[in-house]
Design an enzyme around this catalytic site. Structure first.
Site, PDB file in Angstrom:
ATOM      1  N   LYS A   1      -1.601   7.774  16.371  1.00 28.62           N
ATOM      2  CA  LYS A   1      -0.193   7.716  16.775  1.00 28.62           C
ATOM      3  C   LYS A   1      -0.077   8.339  18.171  1.00 28.62           C
ATOM      4  CE  LYS A   1       1.461   6.578  12.564  1.00 28.62           C
ATOM      5  NZ  LYS A   1       1.911   5.215  12.303  1.00 28.62           N
TER       6      LYS A   1
ATOM      7  N   ASP B   1      -1.697  -6.466   2.410  1.00 31.34           N
ATOM      8  CA  ASP B   1      -2.087  -5.739   3.623  1.00 31.34           C
ATOM      9  C   ASP B   1      -1.599  -6.634   4.748  1.00 31.34           C
ATOM     10  OD1 ASP B   1      -3.449  -5.053   6.017  1.00 31.34           O
ATOM     11  OD2 ASP B   1      -4.881  -3.908   4.832  1.00 31.34           O
ATOM     12  N   HIS B   2      -0.540  -6.216   5.434  1.00 34.46           N
ATOM     13  CA  HIS B   2       0.103  -7.168   6.344  1.00 34.46           C
ATOM     14  C   HIS B   2      -0.814  -7.587   7.493  1.00 34.46           C
ATOM     15  CE1 HIS B   2       1.187  -3.550   8.671  1.00 34.46           C
ATOM     16  NE2 HIS B   2       1.403  -4.351   9.698  1.00 34.46           N
TER      17      HIS B   2
ATOM     18  N   LYS C   1       0.223   0.260  22.548  1.00 36.75           N
ATOM     19  CA  LYS C   1       0.218  -0.365  21.217  1.00 36.75           C
ATOM     20  C   LYS C   1      -0.772  -1.521  21.299  1.00 36.75           C
ATOM     21  CE  LYS C   1       2.504  -2.054  17.312  1.00 36.75           C
ATOM     22  NZ  LYS C   1       1.981  -1.458  16.125  1.00 36.75           N
TER      23      LYS C   1
ATOM     24  N   HIS D   1      -5.945  -1.514   6.808  1.00 35.44           N
ATOM     25  CA  HIS D   1      -5.909  -2.446   7.940  1.00 35.44           C
ATOM     26  C   HIS D   1      -7.242  -2.509   8.696  1.00 35.44           C
ATOM     27  CE1 HIS D   1      -1.801  -2.252   6.913  1.00 35.44           C
ATOM     28  NE2 HIS D   1      -1.438  -1.275   7.697  1.00 35.44           N
TER      29      HIS D   1
ATOM     30  N   LYS E   1       0.835  -1.185   0.000  1.00 36.94           N
ATOM     31  CA  LYS E   1       0.000   0.000   0.000  1.00 36.94           C
ATOM     32  C   LYS E   1       0.882   1.253   0.000  1.00 36.94           C
ATOM     33  CE  LYS E   1      -0.638   0.806   4.890  1.00 36.94           C
ATOM     34  NZ  LYS E   1       0.173   1.962   4.967  1.00 36.94           N
TER      35      LYS E   1
HETATM   36  C1  BG6 Z   1       1.611   0.471   8.393  1.00 34.73           C
HETATM   37  C2  BG6 Z   1       1.430   1.953   8.529  1.00 34.73           C
HETATM   38  O1  BG6 Z   1       0.882  -0.019   7.307  1.00 34.73           O
HETATM   39  O2  BG6 Z   1       1.158  -0.177   9.573  1.00 34.73           O
HETATM   40  C3  BG6 Z   1       2.194   2.468   9.728  1.00 34.73           C
HETATM   41  O3  BG6 Z   1       1.888   2.608   7.352  1.00 34.73           O
HETATM   42  C4  BG6 Z   1       1.815   1.704  10.970  1.00 34.73           C
HETATM   43  O4  BG6 Z   1       1.966   3.864   9.909  1.00 34.73           O
HETATM   44  C5  BG6 Z   1       1.882   0.189  10.731  1.00 34.73           C
HETATM   45  O5  BG6 Z   1       2.706   2.069  12.000  1.00 34.73           O
HETATM   46  C6  BG6 Z   1       1.289  -0.577  11.908  1.00 34.73           C
HETATM   47  O6  BG6 Z   1       1.516  -1.957  11.741  1.00 34.73           O
HETATM   48  P1  BG6 Z   1       1.621  -2.937  12.994  1.00 34.73           P
HETATM   49  O7  BG6 Z   1       1.752  -4.293  12.411  1.00 34.73           O
HETATM   50  O8  BG6 Z   1       2.801  -2.496  13.792  1.00 34.73           O
HETATM   51  O9  BG6 Z   1       0.336  -2.751  13.766  1.00 34.73           O
END
Ligand code: BG6
Length: 505
Positions: free
Chosen positions: A344, A181-182, A349, A244, A152
């Protein structure tokens, strides 16, 4: 599990952050788990001049630093290292792409990779077009399969997503395109499908009749870091929600697919996006909140504020926090709000989905209670502490009738006693075996943009700029108001304990 056929993986953006932190370590873990084919080669492609050996050393360092399992196994790494090559070139130069193809042909001959190519575009979006066009010129000549993975953003709105799709389809069939999309590679996200469709208890209650609302939180404790330039053009809505968070929402909301294949699954997700009620630009202030972090500290990290971040243009009105209230206008979800928030520099987290069920129809215990008996929640924790928690009400032992909200927990770590694999391991493997189920289809990306576009337009026209919020807080106060004005509140697993409800008999 299908077995992976011989192939060469080409990473464009070979020395970039994503390659070092995620892709190369994922390749190592896949080799360790014996998921890579015997005949496998990794080719880095980027603009800086570098020898094969220097690139191998760079990859080794990345694995030593970022691999999930440490220390690294020299035998496993050795197997990969001898099959690494580097090609220096401009992304849009056909001559340089010619050099790449020569290298790949040589690798086919030496390593037996059979002309199968997986091209990974781990580069900024402005390089997509030149790379795709150059790859397109050489396509169909390798004698094997050719697939392309793109990261993306898939456009920055509906119109640019359609342009990108048109460009891809000029050269490649959709079956060759893997939009990554991870989040879809995360173990808990896949478990969402298993939970919903491998258990019979959920289906009867998974609808507007029993679900009061759904809330999805994806919070981060860090700021935009070194990506201020990219982020200023993107913002939380494009960076996190369009992809996501919408994927999480789609997996919660979709109908059971007729089969567990890419077409059936993605058809159902597209239907969800098409059913999301689109906001009129003049409604955005009522249904959305955007915020921007100020100077301060979150989880031990200090910031001078978003405006002071490197490469952020002066006066940038980009949101670093977004909260939305959406409705999915179909038979299953009619009238059930989906609240989404991401940002952010928030206190934790955390990625979590809460499905809150309606209260029982009769307030049997309520009559003697001073405060409400909590409704049931199903909490799906995507990260960290991956797992699922049911919040039920139970009687506190003793003579009087005290009711407490209790949790039935399924934690990956303790249940299976294994660390879930990194998302990229699963996704790269799927691309090698040609399974597109966990990748975004072109029309799916467009359907998701159709929900986002009017919000962006509304924000651009709104007199209300992003609201400042202090790092370490859950965003602007209006984000709490967005849900509290409906008589609900944001919840999460680690939140303050729900009060014990004291009842007199
Ligand atoms: C990315 C975003 O796709 O996903 C980032 O561009 C974000 O801004 C990240 O920090 C978050 O991924 P994860 O796997 O750490 O939740």
């Amino acid at each position: 599990m299908p077995s992976a056929s011989p192939c060469a993986l080409v990473i464009f953006g070979a020395s970039g952050d994503l390659a070092k932190r995620k892709l190369i370590p994922a390749i190592y873990e896949m080799a360790r788990e014996k998921l890579l084919p015997e005949q496998f080669a990794l080719v880095g492609y980027a603009r800086s001049p570098m020898s094969d050996d220097a690139y191998r050393a760079e990859c080794r360092e990345a694995v030593q630093k970022f691999a999930r399992t440490q220390p690294i196994d020299p035998e496993v790494w050795g197997r990969i290292e001898r099959n690494i090559a580097y090609v220096q070139g401009d992304y849009g130069s056909q001559a340089d792409h010619g050099k790449l193809q020569d290298t790949l042909r040589k690798i086919d001959a030496d390593k037996g990779t059979a002309g199968n190519r997986l091209y990974y575009l781990s580069t900024p979006p402005n390089t997509f077009q030149p790379i795709i066009e150059c790859l397109g010129k050489f396509r169909g000549k390798s004698g094997g399969w050719e697939r392309i993975i793109i990261e993306k953003p898939f456009g920055r709105d509906g119109a640019s997503a359609r342009e990108l799709n048109a460009l891809l389809h000029k050269y490649f069939d959709e079956s060759q395109v893997f939009r990554i999309d991870h989040y879809l590679g995360k173990e808990t996200v896949q478990n969402l499908m298993v939970m919903r469709f491998a258990n019979s208890i959920f289906e009867p209650i998974w609808n507007y009749k029993y679900v009061d609302h759904v809330q999805i939180t994806v919070s981060e404790t860090l700021g935009v870091g070194s990506r201020g330039g990219y982020y200023a053009q993107s913002g939380a809505l494009r960076d996190m929600v369009q992809n996501h968070m919408f994927q999480l929402m789609a997996l919660v909301a979709m109908e059971p697919p007729v089969a567990l294949d890419a077409t059936s699954t993605r058809d159902e997700k597209v239907k969800v996006f098409k059913a999301v009620r689109q906001l009129r630009p003049d409604q955005v202030d009522q249904y959305t909140v955007r915020g921007q972090y100020t100077a301060g500290e979150a989880a031990g990290t200090k910031t001078g504020g978003y405006a002071k971040e490197k490469d952020v243009p002066p006066g940038s009105a980009t949101e670093t926090f977004a909260a939305l209230k959406l409705y999915i206008d179909n038979w299953r979800w009619s009238g059930t709000p989906f609240y989404l928030r991401t940002g952010k520099y928030l206190p934790e987290k955390l990625s979590e989905i809460v499905v809150r069920f309606r209260s029982p129809p009769q307030t049997l215990f309520q009559k003697q209670c001073e405060s409400p008996v909590y409704p049931n929640d199903l909490i799906i924790r995507v990260q960290p502490e991956e797992g699922v928690s049911w919040r039920l009400n139970g009687k506190v032992p003793g003579g009087s009738l005290n009711i407490k909200s209790v949790a039935l927990d399924f934690l990956y770590k303790t249940t299976f006693n294994v660390e879930p694999p990194e998302a990229y391991e699963r996704l790269i493997f799927d691309a090698i075996v040609g399974d597109q189920t966990l990748f975004i289809r072109g029309d799916e990306a467009e359907a998701a943009w159709a929900v986002i576009d009017p919000i962006e337009q509304g924000w651009a026209q709104s007199a209300r700029p992003p609201e400042p919020y202090a790092p370490g807080t859950w965003g602007p106060k209006r984000a709490a108001d967005l849900i509290e004005k409906d008589g609900r509140r944001w919840l999460h697993l680690n939140g303050e304990a729900d009060p014990v409800v004291a009842c007199s008999l």
